[in-house]
Design a protein around this motif. Structure first.
Motif: not given
Length: 250
Positions: A9-18, A32-42, A62-64
């Motif tokens: 939400p901070e940078s309004s960035t979409y990350t796509y999981l395939l 995005v670095v802020e959501t790295a652990e959340r995405n890995l959990a998904v 944002h930082l990757t």
């Protein structure tokens, strides 16, 4: 295939999981670095293993999370070969498909927002998805006033590479600031406020030159950090250093 659209939400960035169900491997586009652990959990909840992170370009807002995810999950880092980043494991080029299991992504060179920007086309059965990064947004496009931006180049990229795709191709942008999730090539050709309705190159350049956009809040550390795939640059704020310094993690 497993597909998820994830949001920071901070940078309004979409990350796509395939996710490729045959091999069990997953790809994250523009993490995005802020959501790295959340995405890995998904990814773990879906029973997948993260094989690659994939960048559309060197981001300024944002930082990757690429380097952090490599540290946490052993994933490899992929991105445009034109960036020539030493930290990238796989460099991608137009005309050379990127294959992960049964998934085939076709890189499309779409400069203009940056000089090395790439989009990625994925065809699965009758469904086409194109991940457009900051080139083509929903009812808009990426800015062209910094970081090797070029309005004429962006116009040609969108018209020659993206608007030539079938009208029913699903458009998944790198950002959206109005809570929109997906569009189509046909919709953007017709109604995009900056590019649609047959706008000429001259009209588009005038629109882009008239934008009065704020200086990106994170650009001074995001760009040098992303040139190192998400490593903490010396000038990163303390609260960000806690996120990107992989030597303190796991």
């Amino acid at each position: 295939m497993i597909f998820r659209q994830l949001f920071e939400p901070e940078s309004s960035t979409y990350t796509y999981l395939l996710g490729d169900t045959e091999s069990g491997h997953a790809v994250l586009i523009d993490p995005v670095v802020e959501t790295a652990e959340r995405n890995l959990a998904v990814i773990n909840e879906l029973g997948l293993e993260l094989a690659y992170t994939l960048e559309t370009h060197i981001h300024a807002d944002h930082l990757t999370g690429a380097l952090k995810l490599k540290h946490l999950a052993g994933s490899r880092i992929a991105g445009p070969a034109k960036d020539r980043l030493p930290c990238t494991d796989v460099g991608l080029e137009e005309g050379k498909p990127f294959i992960v299991g049964s998934l085939t992504l076709h890189p499309l060179y779409t400069p203009g927002h940056t000089s090395t920007h790439h989009s990625y086309l994925l065809e699965q059965g009758d469904t086409r998805r194109v991940f457009t990064g900051d080139a083509l947004l929903i009812d808009g496009c990426g800015r062209t006033d910094f970081q090797s931006g070029d309005a004429e180049a962006l116009y040609r990229s969108i018209h020659d590479k993206l608007f030539t795709l079938p009208d029913d191709t699903l458009v998944y942008p790198g950002h959206d600031y109005q809570h929109k999730h997906v569009s189509t090539i046909g919709q953007e050709k017709e109604g995009n406020a900056r590019l649609g309705g047959g706008k000429t190159l001259e009209e588009f350049v005038a629109v882009m030159n008239a934008l009065d956009l704020a200086y990106p809040a994170k650009i001074d550390y995001a760009v040098p950090g992303n040139e190192q795939c998400g490593e903490c640059p010396p000038n990163v704020p303390l609260e960000m250093r806690k996120l990107c310094d992989v030597t303190r993690q796991g």
